[in-house]
Write a protein that holds these residues in place. Structure first.
Motif, PDB file in Angstrom:
ATOM      1  N   ARG A   1       0.829  -1.217   0.000  1.00  0.00           N
ATOM      2  CA  ARG A   1       0.000   0.000   0.000  1.00  0.00           C
ATOM      3  C   ARG A   1       0.863   1.267   0.000  1.00  0.00           C
ATOM      4  O   ARG A   1       0.406   2.320   0.421  1.00  0.00           O
ATOM      5  CB  ARG A   1      -0.920   0.027   1.225  1.00  0.00           C
ATOM      6  N   THR A   2       2.093   1.163  -0.443  1.00  0.00           N
ATOM      7  CA  THR A   2       2.950   2.347  -0.502  1.00  0.00           C
ATOM      8  C   THR A   2       2.612   3.191  -1.717  1.00  0.00           C
ATOM      9  O   THR A   2       2.397   2.663  -2.812  1.00  0.00           O
ATOM     10  CB  THR A   2       4.435   1.936  -0.541  1.00  0.00           C
ATOM     11  N   VAL A   3       2.562   4.497  -1.519  1.00  0.00           N
ATOM     12  CA  VAL A   3       2.406   5.458  -2.610  1.00  0.00           C
ATOM     13  C   VAL A   3       3.745   6.167  -2.797  1.00  0.00           C
ATOM     14  O   VAL A   3       4.313   6.687  -1.832  1.00  0.00           O
ATOM     15  CB  VAL A   3       1.306   6.495  -2.297  1.00  0.00           C
ATOM     16  N   THR A   4       4.250   6.154  -4.007  1.00  0.00           N
ATOM     17  CA  THR A   4       5.498   6.854  -4.307  1.00  0.00           C
ATOM     18  C   THR A   4       5.206   8.216  -4.901  1.00  0.00           C
ATOM     19  O   THR A   4       4.434   8.332  -5.866  1.00  0.00           O
ATOM     20  CB  THR A   4       6.359   6.052  -5.296  1.00  0.00           C
ATOM     21  N   VAL A   5       5.809   9.231  -4.329  1.00  0.00           N
ATOM     22  CA  VAL A   5       5.785  10.580  -4.918  1.00  0.00           C
ATOM     23  C   VAL A   5       7.110  10.767  -5.658  1.00  0.00           C
ATOM     24  O   VAL A   5       8.182  10.571  -5.086  1.00  0.00           O
ATOM     25  CB  VAL A   5       5.621  11.661  -3.823  1.00  0.00           C
TER      26      VAL A   5
ATOM     27  N   ALA B   1       1.119   3.902  -7.528  1.00  0.00           N
ATOM     28  CA  ALA B   1       0.949   2.761  -6.632  1.00  0.00           C
ATOM     29  C   ALA B   1       2.157   1.834  -6.734  1.00  0.00           C
ATOM     30  O   ALA B   1       2.798   1.720  -7.777  1.00  0.00           O
ATOM     31  CB  ALA B   1      -0.328   2.004  -6.994  1.00  0.00           C
ATOM     32  N   ASP B   2       2.441   1.128  -5.647  1.00  0.00           N
ATOM     33  CA  ASP B   2       3.676   0.354  -5.576  1.00  0.00           C
ATOM     34  C   ASP B   2       3.677  -0.920  -6.409  1.00  0.00           C
ATOM     35  O   ASP B   2       4.729  -1.555  -6.567  1.00  0.00           O
ATOM     36  CB  ASP B   2       4.025   0.026  -4.121  1.00  0.00           C
ATOM     37  N   MET B   3       2.538  -1.306  -6.974  1.00  0.00           N
ATOM     38  CA  MET B   3       2.495  -2.513  -7.793  1.00  0.00           C
ATOM     39  C   MET B   3       2.391  -2.213  -9.288  1.00  0.00           C
ATOM     40  O   MET B   3       2.341  -3.141 -10.102  1.00  0.00           O
ATOM     41  CB  MET B   3       1.324  -3.396  -7.359  1.00  0.00           C
ATOM     42  N   ILE B   4       2.372  -0.951  -9.687  1.00  0.00           N
ATOM     43  CA  ILE B   4       2.300  -0.642 -11.103  1.00  0.00           C
ATOM     44  C   ILE B   4       3.642  -0.954 -11.758  1.00  0.00           C
ATOM     45  O   ILE B   4       4.708  -0.700 -11.191  1.00  0.00           O
ATOM     46  CB  ILE B   4       1.901   0.832 -11.338  1.00  0.00           C
ATOM     47  N   ILE B   5       3.617  -1.526 -12.941  1.00  0.00           N
ATOM     48  CA  ILE B   5       4.840  -1.813 -13.678  1.00  0.00           C
ATOM     49  C   ILE B   5       5.376  -0.512 -14.264  1.00  0.00           C
ATOM     50  O   ILE B   5       4.635   0.244 -14.900  1.00  0.00           O
ATOM     51  CB  ILE B   5       4.588  -2.839 -14.795  1.00  0.00           C
TER      52      ILE B   5
ATOM     53  N   MET C   1       9.824   9.607  -2.898  1.00  0.00           N
ATOM     54  CA  MET C   1       9.480   9.522  -1.484  1.00  0.00           C
ATOM     55  C   MET C   1       8.413   8.458  -1.318  1.00  0.00           C
ATOM     56  O   MET C   1       7.393   8.479  -2.020  1.00  0.00           O
ATOM     57  CB  MET C   1       8.983  10.882  -0.979  1.00  0.00           C
ATOM     58  N   ARG C   2       8.645   7.509  -0.423  1.00  0.00           N
ATOM     59  CA  ARG C   2       7.755   6.361  -0.239  1.00  0.00           C
ATOM     60  C   ARG C   2       6.890   6.577   0.999  1.00  0.00           C
ATOM     61  O   ARG C   2       7.412   6.661   2.123  1.00  0.00           O
ATOM     62  CB  ARG C   2       8.574   5.087  -0.077  1.00  0.00           C
ATOM     63  N   TYR C   3       5.577   6.628   0.806  1.00  0.00           N
ATOM     64  CA  TYR C   3       4.642   6.909   1.895  1.00  0.00           C
ATOM     65  C   TYR C   3       3.651   5.756   2.045  1.00  0.00           C
ATOM     66  O   TYR C   3       3.203   5.157   1.058  1.00  0.00           O
ATOM     67  CB  TYR C   3       3.843   8.180   1.605  1.00  0.00           C
ATOM     68  N   CYS C   4       3.268   5.495   3.281  1.00  0.00           N
ATOM     69  CA  CYS C   4       2.235   4.504   3.545  1.00  0.00           C
ATOM     70  C   CYS C   4       1.549   4.826   4.858  1.00  0.00           C
ATOM     71  O   CYS C   4       1.999   5.675   5.633  1.00  0.00           O
ATOM     72  CB  CYS C   4       2.807   3.082   3.591  1.00  0.00           C
TER      73      CYS C   4
END
Length: 276
Positions: free
Chosen positions: A132-136, A200-204, A221-224
């Motif tokens: 569930r990590t969102v990368t900015v 999203a952290d699972m997108i290729i 930056m990795r946020y969760c």
């Protein structure tokens, strides 16, 4: 191979009253796996940030281009960007009011370089569950197709973990997502300096060689949410989390206060994470 014990599924964001994003943007994130672009820093602000990162990269010497990784709890300048309210307002609408930043990386692709980032899923490199990590991705320089902007394959974020294979010569990872070229048309994360995107952290995703005469530098930056857990405690030694907003009611994460130091020569990285 996917790591045992990790939930790689995607749960759509449910936010009936987003404060910063629009309901349509929430829907787009759920359907596509990314959002862009967002204006964060004005030209004078990003110019100062660029000077700051130029200094960090230079201080790292030969490792500078990809060596400024996971310093969010060790350098006050990176801490301040990771906790920037204009960025957190976007993230909050995706992950909720309690926000942890557990990693950052300065990704600088010098001009006329042949290395590339193969297609991959970020979460496959991490010992975190659920995914569930969102990368900015914050553009320090202008990023476009000419100077090797990151590319996503839309709608691959909600399909679970894909099989991997060995990557080719020049790849910065030894593994890549198998058959990614048949999974859809890539979209370039073209950004002006000072803008950011979210994914999203699972997108290729990946990025080609930078064969232009312009550098391409960005900060990830990795946020969760604190509800995400580290599932391999040996992996946790390299994670220095900061609570950017709200609180960690779980007590799971080891938190770090704002550092007084901003000299990269006086500290080291706890761990290096991948490139985009």
């Amino acid at each position: 191979m996917p790591e045992v014990g990790i939930d790689y599924s995607f749960t759509p964001v449910e936010n009936e009253k987003p404060e910063c994003l629009t309901p349509q943007q929430i829907q787009n994130y759920n359907e596509l796996g990314y959002l862009r672009p967002f204006d964060i820093y004005a030209a004078p602000e990003i110019a100062e940030i660029r000077k700051y990162f130029d200094g960090l990269i230079t201080a790292k010497g030969d490792d500078g281009a990809f060596g400024v990784n996971c310093f969010q709890a060790r350098l006050s300048g990176i801490w301040d960007i990771a906790t920037e309210p204009r960025i957190l307002d976007l993230v909050e609408d995706i992950v909720g009011p309690d926000i942890v930043c557990w990693a950052t990386a300065v990704l600088s692709k010098p001009a006329n370089t042949s290395n590339f980032v193969p297609w991959h899923q970020d979460a496959s490199f991490w010992s975190l569950s659920p995914a569930r990590t969102v990368t900015v991705w914050l553009a320090i320089d202008d990023a476009d197709e000419e100077n090797a902007a990151m590319q996503w394959i839309p709608r691959t974020h909600d399909k679970g973990h894909f099989e991997v294979e060995k990557s080719g010569t020049g790849a910065v990872f030894h593994l890549q997502t198998a058959g990614a070229n048949q999974m859809g048309t890539p979209v370039s994360d073209s950004l002006e300096a000072g803008q950011c995107s979210l994914h999203a952290d699972m997108i290729i995703h990946g990025s080609p060689p930078n064969l232009s005469n312009r550098r391409r530098c960005g900060l990830t930056m990795r946020y969760c949410s604190p509800a995400v857990r580290i599932v391999d405690q040996s992996w946790s030694a390299g994670v220095e989390a900061i609570v950017c907003r709200g609180e960690d009611r779980s007590g799971h994460w080891k938190h770090h206060t704002r550092p007084h130091n901003d000299d990269i020569t006086k500290c080291s990285s706890p761990r290096a994470y991948g490139n985009n």
